[in-house]
Design a protein around this motif. Structure first.
Motif, PDB file in Angstrom:
ATOM      1  N   UNK A 144       0.857  -1.184   0.000  1.00 24.86           N
ATOM      2  CA  UNK A 144       0.000   0.000   0.000  1.00 24.86           C
ATOM      3  C   UNK A 144       0.894   1.236   0.000  1.00 24.86           C
ATOM      4  N   UNK A 145       0.646   2.122  -0.951  1.00 21.90           N
ATOM      5  CA  UNK A 145       1.285   3.445  -0.966  1.00 21.90           C
ATOM      6  C   UNK A 145       0.158   4.448  -0.811  1.00 21.90           C
ATOM      7  N   UNK A 146       0.236   5.281   0.219  1.00 22.14           N
ATOM      8  CA  UNK A 146      -0.874   6.201   0.486  1.00 22.14           C
ATOM      9  C   UNK A 146      -0.397   7.403   1.278  1.00 22.14           C
ATOM     10  N   UNK A 147      -1.269   8.374   1.307  1.00 23.52           N
ATOM     11  CA  UNK A 147      -1.067   9.544   2.155  1.00 23.52           C
ATOM     12  C   UNK A 147      -2.087   9.490   3.268  1.00 23.52           C
ATOM     13  N   UNK A 148      -1.656   9.825   4.466  1.00 17.30           N
ATOM     14  CA  UNK A 148      -2.548   9.854   5.625  1.00 17.30           C
ATOM     15  C   UNK A 148      -2.105  10.975   6.552  1.00 17.30           C
ATOM     16  N   UNK A 149      -3.029  11.373   7.408  1.00 22.81           N
ATOM     17  CA  UNK A 149      -2.657  12.333   8.450  1.00 22.81           C
ATOM     18  C   UNK A 149      -2.787  11.616   9.789  1.00 22.81           C
ATOM     19  N   UNK A 150      -2.733  12.337  10.869  1.00 24.22           N
ATOM     20  CA  UNK A 150      -2.751  11.695  12.185  1.00 24.22           C
ATOM     21  C   UNK A 150      -4.088  11.074  12.547  1.00 24.22           C
ATOM     22  N   UNK A 151      -5.136  11.394  11.792  1.00 22.74           N
ATOM     23  CA  UNK A 151      -6.458  10.883  12.132  1.00 22.74           C
ATOM     24  C   UNK A 151      -7.084  10.002  11.064  1.00 22.74           C
ATOM     25  N   UNK A 152      -6.614  10.076   9.799  1.00 25.92           N
ATOM     26  CA  UNK A 152      -7.333   9.380   8.739  1.00 25.92           C
ATOM     27  C   UNK A 152      -6.423   9.071   7.557  1.00 25.92           C
ATOM     28  N   UNK A 153      -6.808   8.046   6.808  1.00 25.96           N
ATOM     29  CA  UNK A 153      -6.181   7.698   5.537  1.00 25.96           C
ATOM     30  C   UNK A 153      -6.906   8.472   4.442  1.00 25.96           C
ATOM     31  N   UNK A 154      -6.188   8.908   3.437  1.00 24.55           N
ATOM     32  CA  UNK A 154      -6.776   9.642   2.323  1.00 24.55           C
ATOM     33  C   UNK A 154      -7.017   8.667   1.173  1.00 24.55           C
ATOM     34  N   UNK A 155      -8.229   8.083   1.066  1.00 26.72           N
ATOM     35  CA  UNK A 155      -8.456   7.063   0.040  1.00 26.72           C
ATOM     36  C   UNK A 155      -8.252   7.580  -1.381  1.00 26.72           C
ATOM     37  N   UNK A 156      -8.460   8.875  -1.590  1.00 27.74           N
ATOM     38  CA  UNK A 156      -8.240   9.434  -2.924  1.00 27.74           C
ATOM     39  C   UNK A 156      -6.754   9.496  -3.268  1.00 27.74           C
ATOM     40  N   UNK A 157      -5.892   9.259  -2.281  1.00 25.79           N
ATOM     41  CA  UNK A 157      -4.451   9.239  -2.482  1.00 25.79           C
ATOM     42  C   UNK A 157      -3.867   7.921  -1.989  1.00 25.79           C
ATOM     43  N   UNK A 158      -4.483   6.801  -2.418  1.00 26.76           N
ATOM     44  CA  UNK A 158      -4.011   5.474  -2.029  1.00 26.76           C
ATOM     45  C   UNK A 158      -3.967   4.568  -3.250  1.00 26.76           C
ATOM     46  N   UNK A 159      -2.952   3.690  -3.288  1.00 28.34           N
ATOM     47  CA  UNK A 159      -2.853   2.685  -4.345  1.00 28.34           C
ATOM     48  C   UNK A 159      -2.311   1.399  -3.748  1.00 28.34           C
TER      49      UNK A 159
END
Length: 133
Positions: free
Chosen positions: A94-109
């Motif tokens: 999984x390559x993705x962007x997330x912050x301290x509270x949530x995963x950003x599904x629009x920025x996940x592969x």
């Protein structure tokens, strides 16, 4: 023992190169060659850019980005302060962007290799206009 593929797959490498043709500074390349004796294209193979001179009739090649190269191209932080994470969930990479509270599904592969997951995410970010070529 299975050797981990160092680079993104041929399919993903081609997709990235179509979006960013000037990004051809990878360490590896996908190649296929025509030989004198058969005059037919051989199967694609992975080669180092500096693997010597080919004396066949023809050659096709595409840059083959490795994980280090891909991680250099991917932003470490997005404008919304989400950060890049690469991990294995037990089934896929999984390559993705997330912050301290949530995963950003629009920025996940997701992919079978870390290089393909990172390559697919970079392709997505280019298509979304997040990464400029």
């Amino acid at each position: 023992v299975t050797k981990m593929i160092k680079t993104a797959s041929l399919e993903n490498s081609k997709r990235l190169y179509e979006l960013a043709p000037e990004w051809n500074d990878t360490h590896f390349t996908w190649k296929r060659l025509v030989t004198h004796n058969t005059l037919e294209w051989k199967d694609w193979f992975l080669a180092d850019w500096n693997n010597g001179v080919w004396d066949g009739l023809g050659e096709q090649s595409h840059p083959a980005p490795d994980l280090e190269w891909l991680l250099d191209k991917l932003p470490k932080l997005l404008p919304d302060e989400s950060y890049l994470v690469l991990w294995h969930d037990g089934l896929v990479w999984v390559a993705q962007y997330e912050d301290d509270t949530d995963v950003m599904p629009e920025h996940s592969k997701y992919a079978d290799t870390p290089s393909d997951a990172a390559c697919l995410l970079l392709i997505k970010l280019i298509e979304q206009g997040v990464v400029k070529v």
